[in-house]
Scaffold this motif. Sequence first.
Motif, PDB file in Angstrom:
ATOM      1  N   LYS A 194     -46.966  88.057  66.925  1.00  0.00           N
ATOM      2  CA  LYS A 194     -47.038  88.599  68.282  1.00  0.00           C
ATOM      3  C   LYS A 194     -46.542  87.616  69.337  1.00  0.00           C
ATOM      4  CE  LYS A 194     -50.957  91.628  67.229  1.00  0.00           C
ATOM      5  NZ  LYS A 194     -52.370  91.963  67.569  1.00  0.00           N
ATOM      6  N   SER A 195     -46.692  86.315  69.057  1.00  0.00           N
ATOM      7  CA  SER A 195     -46.315  85.299  70.042  1.00  0.00           C
ATOM      8  C   SER A 195     -45.332  84.314  69.436  1.00  0.00           C
ATOM      9  CB  SER A 195     -47.556  84.553  70.535  1.00  0.00           C
ATOM     10  OG  SER A 195     -48.183  83.875  69.451  1.00  0.00           O
ATOM     11  N   ALA A 196     -44.521  83.695  70.291  1.00  0.00           N
ATOM     12  CA  ALA A 196     -43.503  82.761  69.808  1.00  0.00           C
ATOM     13  C   ALA A 196     -43.368  81.573  70.745  1.00  0.00           C
ATOM     14  CB  ALA A 196     -42.158  83.480  69.669  1.00  0.00           C
ATOM     15  N   GLY A 197     -42.826  80.492  70.193  1.00  0.00           N
ATOM     16  CA  GLY A 197     -42.528  79.300  70.975  1.00  0.00           C
ATOM     17  C   GLY A 197     -41.234  78.679  70.488  1.00  0.00           C
TER      18      GLY A 197
ATOM     19  N   ARG B 270     -32.225  80.238  75.519  1.00  0.00           N
ATOM     20  CA  ARG B 270     -31.939  81.543  76.130  1.00  0.00           C
ATOM     21  C   ARG B 270     -31.630  82.579  75.049  1.00  0.00           C
ATOM     22  NH1 ARG B 270     -28.129  85.008  78.422  1.00  0.00           N
ATOM     23  NH2 ARG B 270     -28.768  85.840  80.446  1.00  0.00           N
ATOM     24  N   PHE B 271     -30.873  82.167  74.034  1.00  0.00           N
ATOM     25  CA  PHE B 271     -30.571  83.086  72.938  1.00  0.00           C
ATOM     26  C   PHE B 271     -31.862  83.495  72.231  1.00  0.00           C
ATOM     27  CE2 PHE B 271     -29.402  84.280  68.635  1.00  0.00           C
ATOM     28  CZ  PHE B 271     -28.264  85.049  68.826  1.00  0.00           C
ATOM     29  N   PHE B 272     -32.762  82.535  72.030  1.00  0.00           N
ATOM     30  CA  PHE B 272     -34.020  82.835  71.346  1.00  0.00           C
ATOM     31  C   PHE B 272     -34.897  83.747  72.196  1.00  0.00           C
ATOM     32  CE2 PHE B 272     -38.417  81.592  70.009  1.00  0.00           C
ATOM     33  CZ  PHE B 272     -38.343  82.108  68.722  1.00  0.00           C
ATOM     34  N   ALA B 273     -34.856  83.556  73.517  1.00  0.00           N
ATOM     35  CA  ALA B 273     -35.635  84.423  74.412  1.00  0.00           C
ATOM     36  C   ALA B 273     -35.184  85.877  74.273  1.00  0.00           C
ATOM     37  CB  ALA B 273     -35.499  83.950  75.853  1.00  0.00           C
ATOM     38  N   LYS B 274     -33.889  86.094  74.259  1.00  0.00           N
ATOM     39  CA  LYS B 274     -33.342  87.443  74.091  1.00  0.00           C
ATOM     40  C   LYS B 274     -33.699  87.988  72.710  1.00  0.00           C
ATOM     41  CE  LYS B 274     -30.394  90.892  75.119  1.00  0.00           C
ATOM     42  NZ  LYS B 274     -30.285  91.594  73.824  1.00  0.00           N
ATOM     43  N   TYR B 275     -33.625  87.136  71.715  1.00  0.00           N
ATOM     44  CA  TYR B 275     -33.964  87.519  70.340  1.00  0.00           C
ATOM     45  C   TYR B 275     -35.413  88.004  70.258  1.00  0.00           C
ATOM     46  CZ  TYR B 275     -34.822  86.761  65.308  1.00  0.00           C
ATOM     47  OH  TYR B 275     -35.166  86.899  63.983  1.00  0.00           O
ATOM     48  N   CYS B 276     -36.327  87.248  70.851  1.00  0.00           N
ATOM     49  CA  CYS B 276     -37.745  87.634  70.826  1.00  0.00           C
ATOM     50  C   CYS B 276     -37.972  88.926  71.587  1.00  0.00           C
ATOM     51  CB  CYS B 276     -38.606  86.514  71.417  1.00  0.00           C
ATOM     52  SG  CYS B 276     -38.758  85.062  70.370  1.00  0.00           S
TER      53      CYS B 276
ATOM     54  N   ASP C 258     -35.906  91.397  72.037  1.00  0.00           N
ATOM     55  CA  ASP C 258     -35.408  92.518  71.243  1.00  0.00           C
ATOM     56  C   ASP C 258     -36.328  92.844  70.063  1.00  0.00           C
ATOM     57  OD1 ASP C 258     -33.243  92.753  72.924  1.00  0.00           O
ATOM     58  OD2 ASP C 258     -31.871  91.645  71.624  1.00  0.00           O
ATOM     59  N   LEU C 259     -37.012  91.829  69.548  1.00  0.00           N
ATOM     60  CA  LEU C 259     -37.949  92.050  68.434  1.00  0.00           C
ATOM     61  C   LEU C 259     -39.288  92.616  68.903  1.00  0.00           C
ATOM     62  CD1 LEU C 259     -37.692  88.965  66.016  1.00  0.00           C
ATOM     63  CD2 LEU C 259     -37.009  91.315  65.536  1.00  0.00           C
ATOM     64  N   GLY C 260     -39.580  92.473  70.194  1.00  0.00           N
ATOM     65  CA  GLY C 260     -40.882  92.880  70.694  1.00  0.00           C
ATOM     66  C   GLY C 260     -41.928  91.795  70.561  1.00  0.00           C
ATOM     67  N   VAL C 261     -41.467  90.539  70.439  1.00  0.00           N
ATOM     68  CA  VAL C 261     -42.369  89.394  70.314  1.00  0.00           C
ATOM     69  C   VAL C 261     -42.449  88.682  71.659  1.00  0.00           C
ATOM     70  CG1 VAL C 261     -42.720  87.152  69.197  1.00  0.00           C
ATOM     71  CG2 VAL C 261     -41.883  89.097  67.864  1.00  0.00           C
ATOM     72  N   ASP C 262     -43.636  88.293  72.051  1.00  0.00           N
ATOM     73  CA  ASP C 262     -43.870  87.668  73.350  1.00  0.00           C
ATOM     74  C   ASP C 262     -43.574  86.170  73.267  1.00  0.00           C
ATOM     75  OD1 ASP C 262     -44.651  87.154  75.920  1.00  0.00           O
ATOM     76  OD2 ASP C 262     -46.800  87.385  75.553  1.00  0.00           O
ATOM     77  N   LEU C 263     -42.452  85.736  73.818  1.00  0.00           N
ATOM     78  CA  LEU C 263     -42.121  84.314  73.870  1.00  0.00           C
ATOM     79  C   LEU C 263     -42.971  83.663  74.955  1.00  0.00           C
ATOM     80  CD1 LEU C 263     -40.463  81.850  73.059  1.00  0.00           C
ATOM     81  CD2 LEU C 263     -38.661  82.622  74.634  1.00  0.00           C
ATOM     82  N   ARG C 264     -43.841  82.756  74.544  1.00  0.00           N
ATOM     83  CA  ARG C 264     -44.828  82.213  75.474  1.00  0.00           C
ATOM     84  C   ARG C 264     -44.445  80.860  76.059  1.00  0.00           C
ATOM     85  NH1 ARG C 264     -49.757  84.587  74.982  1.00  0.00           N
ATOM     86  NH2 ARG C 264     -50.049  83.605  77.019  1.00  0.00           N
ATOM     87  N   LYS C 265     -43.625  80.091  75.325  1.00  0.00           N
ATOM     88  CA  LYS C 265     -43.332  78.749  75.841  1.00  0.00           C
ATOM     89  C   LYS C 265     -42.045  78.207  75.240  1.00  0.00           C
ATOM     90  CE  LYS C 265     -45.663  74.314  76.730  1.00  0.00           C
ATOM     91  NZ  LYS C 265     -46.931  73.567  76.603  1.00  0.00           N
TER      92      LYS C 265
ATOM     93  N   PHE D 268     -40.219  96.016  73.899  1.00  0.00           N
ATOM     94  CA  PHE D 268     -40.350  95.800  75.335  1.00  0.00           C
ATOM     95  C   PHE D 268     -39.366  96.684  76.096  1.00  0.00           C
ATOM     96  CE2 PHE D 268     -41.854  91.459  73.982  1.00  0.00           C
ATOM     97  CZ  PHE D 268     -43.136  91.606  74.465  1.00  0.00           C
ATOM     98  N   LEU D 269     -39.766  97.056  77.304  1.00  0.00           N
ATOM     99  CA  LEU D 269     -38.893  97.785  78.229  1.00  0.00           C
ATOM    100  C   LEU D 269     -38.829  97.013  79.532  1.00  0.00           C
ATOM    101  CD1 LEU D 269     -40.258 101.443  77.774  1.00  0.00           C
ATOM    102  CD2 LEU D 269     -38.193 100.472  76.741  1.00  0.00           C
TER     103      LEU D 269
END
Length: 279
Positions: free
Chosen positions: A4-7, A26-32, A34-41, A189-190
């Motif tokens: 559910k969460s990512a860093g 930035r690429f990883f932020a977009k990746y998360c 699109d996956l529906g994973v909440d990038l937290r940090k 995410f929307l």
Amino acid sequence: MSIKSAGCIIIGDEVLNSKITDTNSRFFAKYCYDLGVDLRKISIISDEEDEIIATVKEFDSKFDFIVTSGGIGPTHDDITYSSIAKAYGLSLKHDQFAYDKCLEKIGDKIKFNTFTQEQIDANLRMFLLPYDPNDSSFVKTYYANDLWVPIVNINNKLNILPGIPRLFQELLTDGITPHVKPFVPKTKFLQYYVAARLPESQVAPLLGRLQKDVIEKGLSIKIGSYPHVEKRINTVCITGKEEENEVMRQLVATTIEELGGEEISKEEEEGHSHSHLKE
């Protein structure tokens, strides 16, 4: 296991001293997203062992899915493998499969047979990977397409990737995705955007009230304001999950009505965000 969460940990003095511009986070932020994973940090840290160890421990205690970028080359300051091994109390072991794969893929181009012993030793540092002698499943290595660089996965959570953007992106997209996709949320995410021709200080009170209301309802929706000063536009961005769409559409309508704004597309918002780079 549920993700559910990512860093994201960007490792490298070359980023901190402006030698290179980080694009991997930035690429990883977009990746998360699109996956529906909440990038937290996202943390950008130096090639210092103590800092790498402390950051890895912090991220491991907080997030379900972690990637690191950088610090796995042959030079003296490439200490990501050894530092992360220490963070988890692991050993290092020469990975013959990874080494053979490297020889197979790029041996002719690099001409390893011309290396001095010192250069050979430096090259071999790239294949000293974290290893758990007590649990063979704690550290895994896998590959993407015809790339020779391994993805080192620790504790089904942390993934060690190179800093070179092309490799980072391909290993993440084609190498890691099959392993994480079964464990990510089914929801996505929307995002909606409303552009208003008002100073941000005039926009702020409404957004504060709307965000407070969302929090009180126990929803994950986030409301932000992004000023485009050169165009005299503030974009309100409303982000949430698919199941929150009804509330999000109500927020869009309220924002348009209260601020005299108009809904715009993601492409239009990106155009506003990047227009100053063309001037």
